[in-house]
Motif scaffolding. Structure first.
Motif, PDB file in Angstrom:
ATOM      1  N   LEU A 154      43.843  48.178  45.917  1.00  0.00           N
ATOM      2  CA  LEU A 154      42.770  48.807  45.140  1.00  0.00           C
ATOM      3  C   LEU A 154      41.472  48.898  45.931  1.00  0.00           C
ATOM      4  CD1 LEU A 154      43.382  47.110  41.667  1.00  0.00           C
ATOM      5  CD2 LEU A 154      43.843  49.496  42.275  1.00  0.00           C
ATOM      6  N   HIS A 155      41.118  47.839  46.617  1.00  0.00           N
ATOM      7  CA  HIS A 155      39.859  47.839  47.363  1.00  0.00           C
ATOM      8  C   HIS A 155      39.881  48.820  48.527  1.00  0.00           C
ATOM      9  CE1 HIS A 155      38.686  43.567  45.792  1.00  0.00           C
ATOM     10  NE2 HIS A 155      38.536  44.522  44.887  1.00  0.00           N
ATOM     11  N   ALA A 156      41.057  49.089  49.076  1.00  0.00           N
ATOM     12  CA  ALA A 156      41.152  50.093  50.141  1.00  0.00           C
ATOM     13  C   ALA A 156      40.760  51.469  49.630  1.00  0.00           C
ATOM     14  CB  ALA A 156      42.575  50.120  50.704  1.00  0.00           C
ATOM     15  N   ALA A 157      40.906  51.682  48.332  1.00  0.00           N
ATOM     16  CA  ALA A 157      40.533  52.952  47.704  1.00  0.00           C
ATOM     17  C   ALA A 157      39.209  52.842  46.944  1.00  0.00           C
ATOM     18  CB  ALA A 157      41.639  53.407  46.752  1.00  0.00           C
ATOM     19  N   ASN A 158      38.448  51.751  47.211  1.00  0.00           N
ATOM     20  CA  ASN A 158      37.159  51.513  46.552  1.00  0.00           C
ATOM     21  C   ASN A 158      37.303  51.410  45.027  1.00  0.00           C
ATOM     22  OD1 ASN A 158      35.522  51.525  48.944  1.00  0.00           O
ATOM     23  ND2 ASN A 158      35.735  53.756  48.979  1.00  0.00           N
ATOM     24  N   LYS A 159      38.387  50.771  44.582  1.00  0.00           N
ATOM     25  CA  LYS A 159      38.624  50.547  43.160  1.00  0.00           C
ATOM     26  C   LYS A 159      38.474  49.058  42.838  1.00  0.00           C
ATOM     27  CE  LYS A 159      39.720  54.895  42.587  1.00  0.00           C
ATOM     28  NZ  LYS A 159      38.820  55.824  41.845  1.00  0.00           N
ATOM     29  N   LEU A 160      38.215  48.765  41.553  1.00  0.00           N
ATOM     30  CA  LEU A 160      37.938  47.408  41.115  1.00  0.00           C
ATOM     31  C   LEU A 160      39.163  46.762  40.475  1.00  0.00           C
ATOM     32  CD1 LEU A 160      34.481  48.108  39.421  1.00  0.00           C
ATOM     33  CD2 LEU A 160      34.884  47.205  41.719  1.00  0.00           C
ATOM     34  N   LEU A 161      39.198  45.444  40.533  1.00  0.00           N
ATOM     35  CA  LEU A 161      40.272  44.677  39.901  1.00  0.00           C
ATOM     36  C   LEU A 161      39.659  43.663  38.944  1.00  0.00           C
ATOM     37  CD1 LEU A 161      43.175  43.743  39.517  1.00  0.00           C
ATOM     38  CD2 LEU A 161      42.949  42.348  41.589  1.00  0.00           C
ATOM     39  N   ALA A 162      40.028  43.778  37.676  1.00  0.00           N
ATOM     40  CA  ALA A 162      39.573  42.854  36.635  1.00  0.00           C
ATOM     41  C   ALA A 162      40.761  42.079  36.088  1.00  0.00           C
ATOM     42  CB  ALA A 162      38.876  43.617  35.507  1.00  0.00           C
ATOM     43  N   ILE A 163      40.490  40.864  35.651  1.00  0.00           N
ATOM     44  CA  ILE A 163      41.530  39.994  35.108  1.00  0.00           C
ATOM     45  C   ILE A 163      41.085  39.458  33.758  1.00  0.00           C
ATOM     46  CG2 ILE A 163      42.846  37.857  35.443  1.00  0.00           C
ATOM     47  CD1 ILE A 163      43.541  40.049  37.436  1.00  0.00           C
ATOM     48  N   ASP A 164      41.962  39.559  32.746  1.00  0.00           N
ATOM     49  CA  ASP A 164      41.763  38.860  31.474  1.00  0.00           C
ATOM     50  C   ASP A 164      42.464  37.512  31.570  1.00  0.00           C
ATOM     51  OD1 ASP A 164      40.524  41.094  30.499  1.00  0.00           O
ATOM     52  OD2 ASP A 164      42.240  41.778  29.330  1.00  0.00           O
ATOM     53  N   SER A 165      41.817  36.494  31.039  1.00  0.00           N
ATOM     54  CA  SER A 165      42.447  35.174  31.095  1.00  0.00           C
ATOM     55  C   SER A 165      41.995  34.334  29.917  1.00  0.00           C
ATOM     56  CB  SER A 165      42.061  34.462  32.399  1.00  0.00           C
ATOM     57  OG  SER A 165      42.491  33.110  32.394  1.00  0.00           O
ATOM     58  N   PRO A 166      42.911  33.543  29.341  1.00  0.00           N
ATOM     59  CA  PRO A 166      42.469  32.522  28.396  1.00  0.00           C
ATOM     60  C   PRO A 166      41.688  31.447  29.145  1.00  0.00           C
ATOM     61  CG  PRO A 166      44.824  32.336  28.824  1.00  0.00           C
ATOM     62  CD  PRO A 166      44.364  33.572  29.514  1.00  0.00           C
ATOM     63  N   VAL A 167      41.123  30.523  28.415  1.00  0.00           N
ATOM     64  CA  VAL A 167      40.174  29.572  28.998  1.00  0.00           C
ATOM     65  C   VAL A 167      40.827  28.635  30.009  1.00  0.00           C
ATOM     66  CG1 VAL A 167      38.651  29.620  26.994  1.00  0.00           C
ATOM     67  CG2 VAL A 167      40.542  27.967  27.078  1.00  0.00           C
ATOM     68  N   LEU A 193      36.180  38.791  35.878  1.00  0.00           N
ATOM     69  CA  LEU A 193      36.991  37.847  35.113  1.00  0.00           C
ATOM     70  C   LEU A 193      36.482  37.902  33.684  1.00  0.00           C
ATOM     71  CD1 LEU A 193      39.027  35.492  34.798  1.00  0.00           C
ATOM     72  CD2 LEU A 193      37.090  33.942  35.213  1.00  0.00           C
ATOM     73  N   ARG A 194      37.354  38.299  32.761  1.00  0.00           N
ATOM     74  CA  ARG A 194      36.976  38.345  31.357  1.00  0.00           C
ATOM     75  C   ARG A 194      37.689  37.195  30.638  1.00  0.00           C
ATOM     76  NH1 ARG A 194      37.099  44.243  32.203  1.00  0.00           N
ATOM     77  NH2 ARG A 194      34.912  44.854  32.378  1.00  0.00           N
ATOM     78  N   ILE A 195      36.888  36.231  30.223  1.00  0.00           N
ATOM     79  CA  ILE A 195      37.436  35.023  29.598  1.00  0.00           C
ATOM     80  C   ILE A 195      37.618  35.270  28.108  1.00  0.00           C
ATOM     81  CG2 ILE A 195      37.053  32.575  29.152  1.00  0.00           C
ATOM     82  CD1 ILE A 195      35.279  32.514  31.651  1.00  0.00           C
ATOM     83  N   MET A 196      38.815  35.047  27.629  1.00  0.00           N
ATOM     84  CA  MET A 196      39.143  35.293  26.229  1.00  0.00           C
ATOM     85  C   MET A 196      38.629  34.126  25.379  1.00  0.00           C
ATOM     86  SD  MET A 196      42.951  36.591  27.258  1.00  0.00           S
ATOM     87  CE  MET A 196      43.635  36.455  25.613  1.00  0.00           C
ATOM     88  N   GLY A 197      37.375  34.245  24.955  1.00  0.00           N
ATOM     89  CA  GLY A 197      36.735  33.172  24.211  1.00  0.00           C
ATOM     90  C   GLY A 197      37.009  33.260  22.722  1.00  0.00           C
ATOM     91  N   SER A 228      28.088  36.704  38.246  1.00  0.00           N
ATOM     92  CA  SER A 228      27.926  38.120  37.924  1.00  0.00           C
ATOM     93  C   SER A 228      29.256  38.814  37.679  1.00  0.00           C
ATOM     94  CB  SER A 228      27.185  38.837  39.057  1.00  0.00           C
ATOM     95  OG  SER A 228      27.910  38.735  40.277  1.00  0.00           O
ATOM     96  N   LYS A 229      30.362  38.196  38.094  1.00  0.00           N
ATOM     97  CA  LYS A 229      31.691  38.770  37.868  1.00  0.00           C
ATOM     98  C   LYS A 229      32.291  38.342  36.530  1.00  0.00           C
ATOM     99  CE  LYS A 229      33.215  39.032  42.742  1.00  0.00           C
ATOM    100  NZ  LYS A 229      34.316  38.653  43.667  1.00  0.00           N
ATOM    101  N   ILE A 230      31.647  37.418  35.844  1.00  0.00           N
ATOM    102  CA  ILE A 230      32.246  36.796  34.663  1.00  0.00           C
ATOM    103  C   ILE A 230      31.709  37.431  33.388  1.00  0.00           C
ATOM    104  CG2 ILE A 230      32.523  34.638  33.386  1.00  0.00           C
ATOM    105  CD1 ILE A 230      32.128  33.174  36.085  1.00  0.00           C
TER     106      ILE A 230
END
Length: 556
Positions: A154-167, A193-197, A228-230
């Motif tokens: 993804l980064h080679a194409a200037n794209k972002l990677l996000a992850i959902d995760s429980p705590v 990183l999107r924390i599933m609160g 800043s990523k969270i």
């Protein structure tokens, strides 16, 4: 505290499910001032090892391309969510297989590219909630490897990677949480990183996501991932549990009105009406920063044999209201997080968003003004252009220590970093740029918690050709001889002109290589001075001329 006239901080984001387009899209567009990116919840990976589009069947009269275009035209970044729709252990086994993992990465990359998404978000919850705990030790290293490889693609194409995760929690606390997702190890490879609160209480009555539970997870997250990523995931929904039943319920509700039945759900913007209909008073619980109410409801009717009957149900509901969301917005400020992410967009009420908006304005980053200047917009080939940049706030306060990127526009119109630096104690930084060709440059600064990113106006410059000449030092009278050379850089819009003793004697268009060979005749004995000029034929350049050094030839 930031100044009131600064743009408010964009701390709002969330998920846009395929089944919630009608409410989610208007909600998003109503809050554009708060929102920079969202996650369309539209895709799942199936046992057939393909990405299934969930959007189209749910919205047959609204093509996905139309919704994508509408959202992107409003400046939103789209990081669609891909869920794990496979059976138990299937995804864990897939990422353990190099060939199958590579195929999945290619499918994800192609999905992002084909739809011009800004990246992808992975919501692989089966590791935590379907696969057994015993499998985590095996799954964890394969997960890390998969994230690393997907990130590279993804980064080679200037794209972002996000992850959902429980705590997760600090391992030294004794509460590890869902450690299979290994935040510390995937941190270098992910952009969000999107924390599933939420879903703290599911089978039993209780808060949906108590704030101390969420904050303990955040405390650990910011030690292993840049804050800043969270993003803290917050619930736009509540749950309503039946806790007690007195009497015998009528047959038409007996199967659904039960203490053993799963809790029913409701959305935040319907909570007040629900409580009113149940004659309940909503109470804000400061310990959990959530709202709750308890109620009783009587059902009258008949049993299966038509005998009159009634039952009284006692129930408890929990949800997060405007105070709850504001308390979590304060966590964004406290830990300098990227923001909040609501499950799902469109569940919130207007009072909540007004509170979020006011808070976001109070923590707005200062606006930085970037100025890029030079006293040279034309330089001969090989000569550096001296560039000066200055950064200040609206009140002229110098911005010191700003991380800067000097960027140049490439042939495809994309901006690429060519140099980096840090502004000095006066808010200044300078660069010496040597360029082989004319071009366009700008300077930007990275965003920080207290200062917004900045972009200067584009500075256009022209590199003037350098002309090299070569000819015999002397030639016989009336003989022809060759004058050769090259012009760097070459431009097909330029014309070569040959002068003898200041008199134009020949001209022709320059070739793309810049190399040239001119034939001249020794027409006058003695010392002859030859010179080549390059004239730009572009009318906007006003026939700009560049002259070579004078070349002396003795005609004998």
């Amino acid at each position: 505290m930031a100044k009131a006239d600064n743009p408010i901080r964009k701390i709002w984001s969330g998920w846009l499910p395929y089944y919630g387009i009608a409410k989610g899209v208007p909600s998003t567009l109503n809050n554009l001032d708060l929102t920079s990116e969202i996650s369309p919840f539209w895709y799942t990976y199936t046992n057939n090892q393909n990405i299934k589009d969930l959007y189209s069947s749910a919205n047959p009269n609204l093509p996905v391309a139309s919704t994508i275009a509408q959202l992107k035209s409003n400046g939103l970044k789209l990081l669609p969510t891909l869920t794990d729709g496979m059976s138990k252990n299937a995804m864990a086994n897939l990422i353990a297989n190099p060939s199958l993992q590579s195929n999945l990465i290619n499918q994800i990359s192609n999905l992002v590219s084909a739809n011009q998404f800004d990246g992808i978000e992975l919501d692989f919850e089966n590791f935590a909630f379907v696969d057994s705990l015993d499998s985590w030790t095996t799954t964890q290293p394969n997960w890390i490897n998969f994230i690393k490889n997907l990130s590279t693609s993804l980064h080679a194409a200037n794209k972002l990677l996000a992850i959902d995760s429980p705590v997760q929690f600090d391992p030294t606390s004794g509460k590890k949480g869902y450690w299979v997702y290994s935040w510390k190890d995937i941190a270098p490879y992910i952009d969000r990183l999107r924390i599933m609160g939420y879903d703290y209480s599911v089978s039993k009555p209780g808060p949906i996501g108590p704030i101390n539970w969420e904050e303990n997870s955040l405390k650990y997250a910011v030690t292993v991932i840049p804050a800043s990523k969270i993003y803290l995931g917050i619930p736009g929904y509540g749950r309503n549990w039946i806790t007690q039943i007195s009497g015998v319920c009528p047959s038409d509700v007996a199967t659904t009105v039960s203490t053993k039945a799963p809790a029913s759900t409701f959305v935040q913007n319907g909570a007040q009406v629900l409580a009113s209909n149940l004659n309940a008073n909503i109470v804000y619980d400061s310990a959990t920063a959530e709202a709750t109410f308890t109620y009783q409801k009587t059902y009258n009717g008949f049993t299966g044999n038509q005998s009159p009957t009634s039952c009284t149900v006692t129930g408890t509901a929990w949800f997060q209201n405007d105070q709850s969301f504001l308390a979590r917005a304060n966590l964004v400020s406290k830990y300098h997080l990227g923001g909040l992410a609501e499950w799902t967009l469109g569940f919130e009420n207007s009072d909540t968003m007004n509170q979020i908006r006011s808070f976001a304005a109070s923590i707005a980053p200062d606006q930085v003004l970037a100025l890029l200047t030079s006293n040279q917009d034309q330089v001969p080939w090989g000569v550096p252009i001296n560039l000066q940049a200055h950064f200040n706030l609206k009140d002229t306060t110098a911005v010191t220590g700003a991380s800067t990127h000097l960027q140049r526009k490439d042939s495809l119109g994309n901006w690429q970093d060519i140099s980096t630096g840090t502004s000095d104690n006066l808010g200044n930084i300078s660069f010496d740029l040597i360029s082989a060709n004319s071009g366009s440059i700008r300077i930007i600064t990275d965003s920080t918690w207290d200062k917004a990113a900045s972009v200067s106006k584009t500075f256009n410059f022209q590199v003037l050709p350098k002309i090299n000449l070569s000819a015999p030092l002397s030639v016989p009278y009336q003989e022809q001889f060759s004058i050769t050379g090259n012009a760097i850089p070459a431009n097909v819009n330029e014309q070569m002109q040959l002068y003898l003793n200041s008199r134009l004697i020949d001209k022709y268009n320059l070739t793309t290589s810049g190399l040239f060979s001119l034939m001249a005749r020794a027409e006058r004995k003695g010392i002859n001075i030859y010179q080549v000029k390059v004239v730009d034929l572009n009318p906007n350049k006003k026939n700009q001329e560049i002259s070579s050094a004078e070349l002396v030839v003795l005609v004998r």
